[in-house]
Scaffold this motif. Sequence first.
Motif, PDB file in Angstrom:
ATOM      1  N   GLU A  24     -28.844  -3.438 -34.207  1.00 50.32           N
ATOM      2  CA  GLU A  24     -27.972  -4.790 -33.828  1.00 50.32           C
ATOM      3  C   GLU A  24     -26.969  -5.001 -34.740  1.00 50.32           C
ATOM      4  OE1 GLU A  24     -28.565  -6.523 -31.039  1.00 50.32           O
ATOM      5  OE2 GLU A  24     -30.306  -5.635 -30.302  1.00 50.32           O
ATOM      6  N   ASN A  70     -27.215  -2.420 -24.269  1.00 46.95           N
ATOM      7  CA  ASN A  70     -27.136  -3.779 -25.162  1.00 46.95           C
ATOM      8  C   ASN A  70     -25.825  -3.338 -26.240  1.00 46.95           C
ATOM      9  OD1 ASN A  70     -27.259  -5.269 -27.454  1.00 46.95           O
ATOM     10  ND2 ASN A  70     -29.093  -4.356 -28.323  1.00 46.95           N
ATOM     11  N   CYS A  73     -25.472  -3.059 -29.550  1.00 47.37           N
ATOM     12  CA  CYS A  73     -26.223  -1.495 -30.399  1.00 47.37           C
ATOM     13  C   CYS A  73     -25.246  -0.594 -30.863  1.00 47.37           C
ATOM     14  CB  CYS A  73     -27.048  -1.052 -29.463  1.00 47.37           C
ATOM     15  SG  CYS A  73     -27.990   0.218 -30.143  1.00 47.37           S
TER      16      CYS A  73
END
Length: 143
Positions: A24, A70, A73
Amino acid sequence: MNSKELARFISKIEGIDNPTGCWEWQGSKDWDGYGRFFAQGHLHRAHRLSAQYWGHMRIEGLQVCHHCDNPSCVNPLHLFAGTAQENALDADSKGRPRIHPSRAVATPIGDYPSMTAAARALGIDWSTLNRRLQQGFQGYRFR
């Protein structure tokens, strides 16, 4: 990236041991959730730098897409290089809208994925709808 920029880049990654496998991005982000990082005198999307540096991908003229869907990411194992068409097909195959939900428009006669689609349905041009929205035209709102 030089060693100083690389250390700064790594300091902005969290969750390398995350069960999803996503790394993240904790630094600055675009409106759409993609990480931003200033290096080599330019502002870059973080996942593109990760793909180049750790993924050893050739990305010139290509988009860097996410297997994990995501945008924050930066795990190079979750990234792949593809054309705009391949990215769109990937989005379609996963049932993901191509237009960011924040751009959706609700009108008295329905919800539309974009200002252009709403304006067409109402029989007005985009600039007229935009002006009415800015003036607080009743019955129209952004979600």
